[in-house]
Write an enzyme that holds these catalytic residues in place. Structure first.
Site, PDB file in Angstrom:
ATOM      1  CD  GLU A  38      32.741  51.128  37.189  1.00 47.60           C
ATOM      2  OE1 GLU A  38      33.378  51.920  37.908  1.00 47.60           O
ATOM      3  OE2 GLU A  38      31.789  51.453  36.470  1.00 47.60           O
TER       4      GLU A  38
HETATM    5  C1  FAD Z   1      25.459  43.985  35.653  1.00 47.41           C
HETATM    6  C2  FAD Z   1      26.862  43.846  35.196  1.00 47.41           C
HETATM    7  C3  FAD Z   1      27.430  44.840  34.425  1.00 47.41           C
HETATM    8  C4  FAD Z   1      28.743  44.711  33.963  1.00 47.41           C
HETATM    9  N1  FAD Z   1      29.260  45.649  33.116  1.00 47.41           N
HETATM   10  C5  FAD Z   1      30.447  45.420  32.521  1.00 47.41           C
HETATM   11  C6  FAD Z   1      30.922  46.277  31.482  1.00 47.41           C
HETATM   12  O1  FAD Z   1      30.274  47.258  31.109  1.00 47.41           O
HETATM   13  N2  FAD Z   1      32.105  45.975  30.875  1.00 47.41           N
HETATM   14  C7  FAD Z   1      32.838  44.898  31.257  1.00 47.41           C
HETATM   15  O2  FAD Z   1      33.904  44.693  30.680  1.00 47.41           O
HETATM   16  N3  FAD Z   1      32.445  44.087  32.256  1.00 47.41           N
HETATM   17  C8  FAD Z   1      31.252  44.308  32.884  1.00 47.41           C
HETATM   18  N4  FAD Z   1      30.797  43.465  33.869  1.00 47.41           N
HETATM   19  C9  FAD Z   1      31.658  42.395  34.325  1.00 47.41           C
HETATM   20  C10 FAD Z   1      32.201  42.619  35.727  1.00 47.41           C
HETATM   21  O3  FAD Z   1      33.165  43.621  35.700  1.00 47.41           O
HETATM   22  C11 FAD Z   1      32.711  41.253  36.233  1.00 47.41           C
HETATM   23  O4  FAD Z   1      31.562  40.538  36.630  1.00 47.41           O
HETATM   24  C12 FAD Z   1      33.704  41.385  37.341  1.00 47.41           C
HETATM   25  O5  FAD Z   1      34.902  41.883  36.843  1.00 47.41           O
HETATM   26  C13 FAD Z   1      33.995  40.044  38.011  1.00 47.41           C
HETATM   27  O6  FAD Z   1      34.322  39.079  37.072  1.00 47.41           O
HETATM   28  P1  FAD Z   1      33.542  37.684  37.065  1.00 47.41           P
HETATM   29  O7  FAD Z   1      32.113  37.959  37.243  1.00 47.41           O
HETATM   30  O8  FAD Z   1      33.946  36.914  35.891  1.00 47.41           O
HETATM   31  O9  FAD Z   1      34.041  36.965  38.387  1.00 47.41           O
HETATM   32  P2  FAD Z   1      35.303  35.994  38.521  1.00 47.41           P
HETATM   33  O10 FAD Z   1      36.524  36.682  38.029  1.00 47.41           O
HETATM   34  O11 FAD Z   1      34.958  34.674  37.950  1.00 47.41           O
HETATM   35  O12 FAD Z   1      35.421  35.890  40.090  1.00 47.41           O
HETATM   36  C14 FAD Z   1      34.568  35.059  40.890  1.00 47.41           C
HETATM   37  C15 FAD Z   1      34.848  35.402  42.350  1.00 47.41           C
HETATM   38  O13 FAD Z   1      36.237  35.151  42.652  1.00 47.41           O
HETATM   39  C16 FAD Z   1      36.869  36.322  43.146  1.00 47.41           C
HETATM   40  N5  FAD Z   1      38.244  36.349  42.639  1.00 47.41           N
HETATM   41  C17 FAD Z   1      38.659  36.249  41.358  1.00 47.41           C
HETATM   42  N6  FAD Z   1      39.996  36.319  41.299  1.00 47.41           N
HETATM   43  C18 FAD Z   1      40.451  36.466  42.581  1.00 47.41           C
HETATM   44  C19 FAD Z   1      41.725  36.587  43.178  1.00 47.41           C
HETATM   45  N7  FAD Z   1      42.860  36.609  42.462  1.00 47.41           N
HETATM   46  N8  FAD Z   1      41.797  36.713  44.520  1.00 47.41           N
HETATM   47  C20 FAD Z   1      40.663  36.741  45.291  1.00 47.41           C
HETATM   48  N9  FAD Z   1      39.435  36.622  44.769  1.00 47.41           N
HETATM   49  C21 FAD Z   1      39.316  36.486  43.430  1.00 47.41           C
HETATM   50  C22 FAD Z   1      36.024  37.467  42.608  1.00 47.41           C
HETATM   51  O14 FAD Z   1      36.129  38.644  43.403  1.00 47.41           O
HETATM   52  C23 FAD Z   1      34.622  36.870  42.696  1.00 47.41           C
HETATM   53  O15 FAD Z   1      34.159  36.974  44.011  1.00 47.41           O
HETATM   54  C24 FAD Z   1      29.502  43.581  34.337  1.00 47.41           C
HETATM   55  C25 FAD Z   1      28.923  42.596  35.148  1.00 47.41           C
HETATM   56  C26 FAD Z   1      27.619  42.703  35.549  1.00 47.41           C
HETATM   57  C27 FAD Z   1      27.027  41.588  36.350  1.00 47.41           C
END
Ligand code: FAD
Length: 656
Positions: free
Chosen positions: A438
């Protein structure tokens, strides 16, 4: 010390299909720019501490309060019958638990009564999530994914009357829903979205294709909100539509949907989180929410108040940690005294108690403001999510430490040895995700910073645009000087400088004066940052992160004081106790603020940036020698996916 090392991002790696500029443009387009209602937290970043916006503390009407309390009694009965340890062991929420929750209306807590829901306030909803989350946090995640971000909230906000009639009663009756935005290649950056929704020739439907990752509830959901990109088109039966990322309500069992996996995680063992594939799934045009291209805006609007679920879960964790640390530390004797009487442990107990009070205050104030409806709570809710997820994580860490070796041992193992089965390590595992989903902490920093510096961006205009011509910059400089000539003098003096201000808060008045002074200081420091870095300010993530964190602490102090005063007016004894908790919370928070202010200008940011660039360039790989990489050979970082029908059998699980 900070210097002016170039902190521009490296150019995107080859192969990415959205440039940084496009990603920013997508985020900017989704941003709500209208601020017609007052925002307390926005003011904090501009040097305007307007206590009247949050004090006297907003309250629920007696009827709303009674309805909430009556539901909480029924919910408590259900929760007391839930075996959280069993959910943890089986990594599954039993069907009968879901059925009992549905029977008392828990799937319709936030759905208006005219559609079969309970129509509870945000505040009562938060209390319900705290309660249910304390039975097992997976239950809190399920209910909150369903009604904070799943189908009910966006339908309630932007749905047509027909959509409301079609979906809200079903959701209220227990049809579980899910929110599907993330994809294997789309996490924090929706500009890369690969899922498509192609309008049919006759314009009566869209064909959905793509893969959605980490879909909480996806394995059991009857209804889904799916974000997909509609290709640009000239219009068809549904005319005038422009394409772009769009939100749809989709039947979970529609032909062409396969839930390919149920994912498992460090914590939240009971969540039904899937990998969902769409292949030519026909979605009727009437299931589109809002207009084409409005999907991300809808998602963000949904999250405005939806983000308060996480603070609720965090406050619940704090309350439980407080109870365990109190009971354990009073009983466990080492070195001749209960461990809680050793200064080092006492400090942790005080942190847990004060922070739990702060967490509940932030939740309560944000929720009551949301319920009252007259203020804009976008920033408050975002700050609450960011701050609560970080602070609760620290609480979990301290609880594990206070419990010593038993903190690291699983509840099952403790039980097997005949000891009280305290799942402290589980609490850590369950809380960790709150800093990621979120809106990760890093993304929340960016979102809130965007609003915090908005006034400066508007004033600076082309000065803050790195592509603007020199001429445009010169014109903008003249305009900006006019704005700052008026604004800066307002930041020199304020109520916080007068020793008698906020006297009605007694011992807490000093903290409110601190907030007022710090708010002005924060605005000045942000201005210095802006003048120093101008268009490059957006790349100063560490600086902006600290600015945001200072605002979060100031908000928490204000919330803690306002709530203490409300409790005092209700009940003198409770109020005295709340004043003590608030006082210590404010002292601790002020120390964090002072540290953050110092770190704004005295830090290793530039050295860190240089080092990280070197690490990414492989300059220090020698440092990695001497260990094994257990992850080697297990596949690519991101599983490639191809469009088309799934070859797997769906793991979708029908419930009830
Ligand atoms: C248990 C679980 C439940 C979830 N439930 C849902 C759901 O119901 N629906 C849904 O749609 N998604 C869901 N998600 C997805 C979740 O919202 C994402 O994991 C989250 O948005 C982060 O995306 P990512 O994991 O791809 O990280 P990435 O986007 O790959 O980021 C990797 C790291 O880089 C950082 N980062 C990325 N971009 C930037 C930037 N511009 N500046 C600084 N730092 C940055 C991030 O903060 C993170 O630390 C869920 C994930 C999990 C693990």
């Amino acid at each position: 010390m900070s210097s002016d090392v170039e902190q521009d991002r490296p150019t995107p790696a080859s192969g990415t299909d959205a440039t940084e500029r496009e990603s920013r443009a997508v985020a900017e387009a989704a941003r709500e720019s209208d601020w017609s209602r007052p925002s307390f937290a926005k003011g904090l970043y501009l040097g305007h501490f307007d206590l009247d916006l949050v004090h006297p503390h907003p309250r629920a009407t007696p009827e709303d309060q009674a309805r909430g309390e009556e539901f909480l009694v029924r919910l408590r009965e259900v929760c007391e019958g839930i075996d959280g340890a069993q959910i943890e062991r089986d990594a599954l929420i039993p069907d009968d638990v879901l059925a009992r929750l549905a029977d008392i209306g828990a799937f319709g807590m936030k759905i208006p009564r005219e559609y079969g829901g309970l129509g509870l306030t945000m505040s009562a909803y938060g209390q319900a999530l705290m309660l249910v989350g304390s039975a097992h946090p997976s239950l809190g995640a399920l209910l909150s994914a369903h009604q904070s971000i799943g189908v009910p909230e966006p339908v309630k906000l932007v749905g047509t009357p027909e959509q409301k009639q079609a979906f809200l009663p079903r959701c209220a009756a227990g049809a579980i829903s899910a929110f599907l935005l993330t994809e294997p290649d789309v996490g924090s950056d929706p500009a890369r979205m690969g899922s498509t929704a192609t309008p049919t020739e006759d314009g009566t439907a869209y064909l959905l294709d793509g893969v959605k990752l980490w879909t909480t509830n996806g394995v059991v959901a009857e209804l889904l909100v799916v974000m997909a990109r509609v290709p640009e088109h000239d219009g068809n039966g549904d005319h005038q539509q422009k394409g772009g990322i769009t939100a749809f309500v989709v039947e979970g069992k529609a032909e062409g949907i396969t839930v390919e996996r149920r994912n498992s995680f460090m914590g939240l063992k009971g969540i039904e989180n899937g990998l969902t594939r769409f292949h030519q799934v026909r979605v009727p045009a009437e299931n589109r929410l809002g207009k084409e291209g409005d999907g991300l805006k809808i998602a963000l609007t949904t999250l405005n108040a939806g983000r308060l679920s996480i603070p609720a879960m965090c406050a619940a964790a704090g309350k439980w940690a407080l109870k365990i640390s109190r009971e354990w530390s009073a009983e466990r004797v080492q070195w001749g005294r209960p461990v809680g009487e050793h200064g080092a442990v006492a400090g942790k107990i005080a942190f847990i108690a004060a922070t739990t009070y702060g967490l509940e205050s932030v939740l309560e104030l944000s929720a009551q403001l949301a319920d009252a409806g007259s203020k804009d709570i976008r920033i408050e809710a975002a700050l609450a999510k960011l701050w609560a997820s970080e602070m609760a994580w620290q609480i979990a860490d301290e609880l594990v430490q206070v419990r010593g070796g038993r903190g690291y041992e699983t509840a099952e193992s403790l039980r097997a040895r005949g000891e009280r089965a305290v799942p402290a390590e589980q609490m850590m595992r369950d809380l960790r995700i709150n800093r990621i989903f979120e809106g990760s902490t890093e993304i929340m920093h960016l979102l809130i910073a965007r609003e915090a510096v908005d006034a400066h961006l508007k004033a600076a205009g082309a000065l803050a645009d790195k592509d603007a011509s020199l001429e445009a910059k010169a014109r903008a400089a003249a305009g900006a000087s006019g704005f700052y000539a008026k604004w800066l003098p307002q930041l020199v003096v304020g109520k916080g400088a007068a020793p008698t201000s906020y006297a009605e808060f007694g011992a807490l008045a000093t903290h409110l004066r601190f907030v007022e002074r710090s708010s002005r200081k924060l605005a000045r420091q942000t201005f210095y940052g802006m003048s120093r870095w101008q268009a490059k300010m957006e790349y100063r993530q560490a600086f902006l992160g600290r600015v945001v964190d200072i605002g979060a602490e100031l908000f928490a102090i204000a919330a803690a004081c306002s709530r203490a005063e409300m409790l005092r007016t209700d009940d003198e004894a409770r109020g005295r106790s709340a004043y003590q908790l608030a006082d210590v919370f404010c002292q601790q928070s002020r120390l964090r603020v002072e540290r953050l202010f110092t770190d704004l200008w005295s830090n290793s940011d530039d050295a860190d940036t240089r080092l990280a660039k070197g690490v990414l360039a492989g300059d220090y790989t020698w440092l990695e020698e001497g260990v094994l990489d257990q992850s080697e050979g297990t596949g690519p970082w991101i599983a490639p996916w191809s469009p088309g029908a799934s070859e797997s059998e769906s793991v979708w699980r029908a419930v009830r």
